[in-house]
Motif scaffolding. Structure first.
Motif, PDB file in Angstrom:
ATOM      1  N   TYR A  37      31.036  50.342  35.062  1.00 22.21           N
ATOM      2  CA  TYR A  37      32.207  51.146  35.119  1.00 22.21           C
ATOM      3  C   TYR A  37      32.813  51.429  33.669  1.00 22.21           C
ATOM      4  CZ  TYR A  37      32.070  50.206  39.957  1.00 22.21           C
ATOM      5  OH  TYR A  37      31.528  50.186  41.562  1.00 22.21           O
ATOM      6  N   ARG A  38      33.349  52.583  33.511  1.00 17.94           N
ATOM      7  CA  ARG A  38      34.206  52.833  32.332  1.00 17.94           C
ATOM      8  C   ARG A  38      35.558  53.344  32.408  1.00 17.94           C
ATOM      9  NH1 ARG A  38      30.378  57.072  28.737  1.00 17.94           N
ATOM     10  NH2 ARG A  38      30.971  58.751  30.082  1.00 17.94           N
ATOM     11  N   GLN A  39      36.254  53.096  31.663  1.00 15.05           N
ATOM     12  CA  GLN A  39      37.711  53.482  31.618  1.00 15.05           C
ATOM     13  C   GLN A  39      38.093  53.788  30.044  1.00 15.05           C
ATOM     14  OE1 GLN A  39      40.797  51.396  33.668  1.00 15.05           O
ATOM     15  NE2 GLN A  39      42.011  53.270  34.327  1.00 15.05           N
ATOM     16  N   GLN A  44      40.904  57.652  34.648  1.00 14.89           N
ATOM     17  CA  GLN A  44      40.603  56.768  35.812  1.00 14.89           C
ATOM     18  C   GLN A  44      39.393  56.028  35.443  1.00 14.89           C
ATOM     19  OE1 GLN A  44      40.787  59.090  39.458  1.00 14.89           O
ATOM     20  NE2 GLN A  44      42.831  58.415  39.803  1.00 14.89           N
ATOM     21  N   ARG A  45      39.023  54.933  35.796  1.00 12.49           N
ATOM     22  CA  ARG A  45      37.907  54.347  36.099  1.00 12.49           C
ATOM     23  C   ARG A  45      36.835  55.082  36.555  1.00 12.49           C
ATOM     24  NH1 ARG A  45      39.188  49.665  38.088  1.00 12.49           N
ATOM     25  NH2 ARG A  45      39.345  48.522  36.334  1.00 12.49           N
ATOM     26  N   GLU A  46      35.814  55.211  35.879  1.00  8.64           N
ATOM     27  CA  GLU A  46      34.443  55.851  36.444  1.00  8.64           C
ATOM     28  C   GLU A  46      33.231  55.067  36.632  1.00  8.64           C
ATOM     29  OE1 GLU A  46      33.382  59.324  34.309  1.00  8.64           O
ATOM     30  OE2 GLU A  46      33.475  58.423  32.605  1.00  8.64           O
ATOM     31  N   ALA A  91      35.366  53.580  25.481  1.00 12.56           N
ATOM     32  CA  ALA A  91      35.955  53.181  26.682  1.00 12.56           C
ATOM     33  C   ALA A  91      35.784  51.767  26.935  1.00 12.56           C
ATOM     34  CB  ALA A  91      35.306  54.098  27.874  1.00 12.56           C
ATOM     35  N   TYR A  93      34.332  49.099  29.193  1.00 15.18           N
ATOM     36  CA  TYR A  93      33.131  48.940  30.163  1.00 15.18           C
ATOM     37  C   TYR A  93      33.346  47.626  30.800  1.00 15.18           C
ATOM     38  CZ  TYR A  93      31.074  53.098  28.233  1.00 15.18           C
ATOM     39  OH  TYR A  93      30.731  54.451  27.639  1.00 15.18           O
ATOM     40  N   SER A  94      33.203  47.702  32.075  1.00 13.27           N
ATOM     41  CA  SER A  94      33.262  46.663  33.228  1.00 13.27           C
ATOM     42  C   SER A  94      31.967  46.762  34.268  1.00 13.27           C
ATOM     43  CB  SER A  94      34.518  46.588  33.806  1.00 13.27           C
ATOM     44  OG  SER A  94      35.754  46.575  32.893  1.00 13.27           O
ATOM     45  N   TRP A 105      38.513  42.081  38.918  1.00  9.09           N
ATOM     46  CA  TRP A 105      37.914  42.739  37.786  1.00  9.09           C
ATOM     47  C   TRP A 105      37.935  41.878  36.378  1.00  9.09           C
ATOM     48  CZ3 TRP A 105      35.101  47.332  37.533  1.00  9.09           C
ATOM     49  CH2 TRP A 105      35.419  48.220  39.015  1.00  9.09           C
ATOM     50  N   GLY A 108      36.189  43.326  30.726  1.00 11.18           N
ATOM     51  CA  GLY A 108      35.730  44.311  30.092  1.00 11.18           C
ATOM     52  C   GLY A 108      35.332  44.224  28.796  1.00 11.18           C
TER      53      GLY A 108
END
Length: 115
Positions: A37-39, A44-46, A91, A93-94, A105, A108
């Motif tokens: 994911y990335r924010q 918002q996180r996507e 962003a 990244y997670s 979480w 990241g």
């Protein structure tokens, strides 16, 4: 509570590449559908990319053809190879499970792409 740990981010110029690494505890990773994911700031996180335990993958349209997700089931690791990076890829990244309920979480890893 156990959580994934991400690494590999950094500052790169437009068009450059980075490889992200996620080390996930076995109880989170084993046999599960995993995702990156990335924010970005103010957004918002996507979900960027996901991978089944079988190795089947899927990508967000924004990264399709540029990013490659992979996993090593013997090491509980998930990877994200990012090529042809763009400033809009900047962003945190997670990695985590691809579906709720999510694990805690991790911190990241920051990816910054300069123009």
């Amino acid at each position: 509570q156990e959580q994934p740990v991400e690494a590999g981010g950094g500052l790169v110029q437009t068009g450059g590449s980075l490889r992200l690494i996620c080390a996930a505890p076995g109880n989170i990773f084993r046999g599960n559908h995993m995702a990156w994911y990335r924010q970005a700031p103010g957004k918002q996180r996507e979900l960027v990319a996901d991978i089944l335990s079988s190795g089947a993958t899927a990508y967000a349209d924004s990264v399709k053809g540029r990013f490659i997700i992979s996993r090593d089931n013997t090491k509980n690791m998930v990877y994200l190879q990012m090529n042809s990076l763009k400033p809009e890829d900047t962003a945190v990244y997670s990695c985590n499970l691809a579906e709720a309920p999510f694990a805690s979480w991790g911190p990241g890893t920051q990816v910054t792409v300069s123009s």
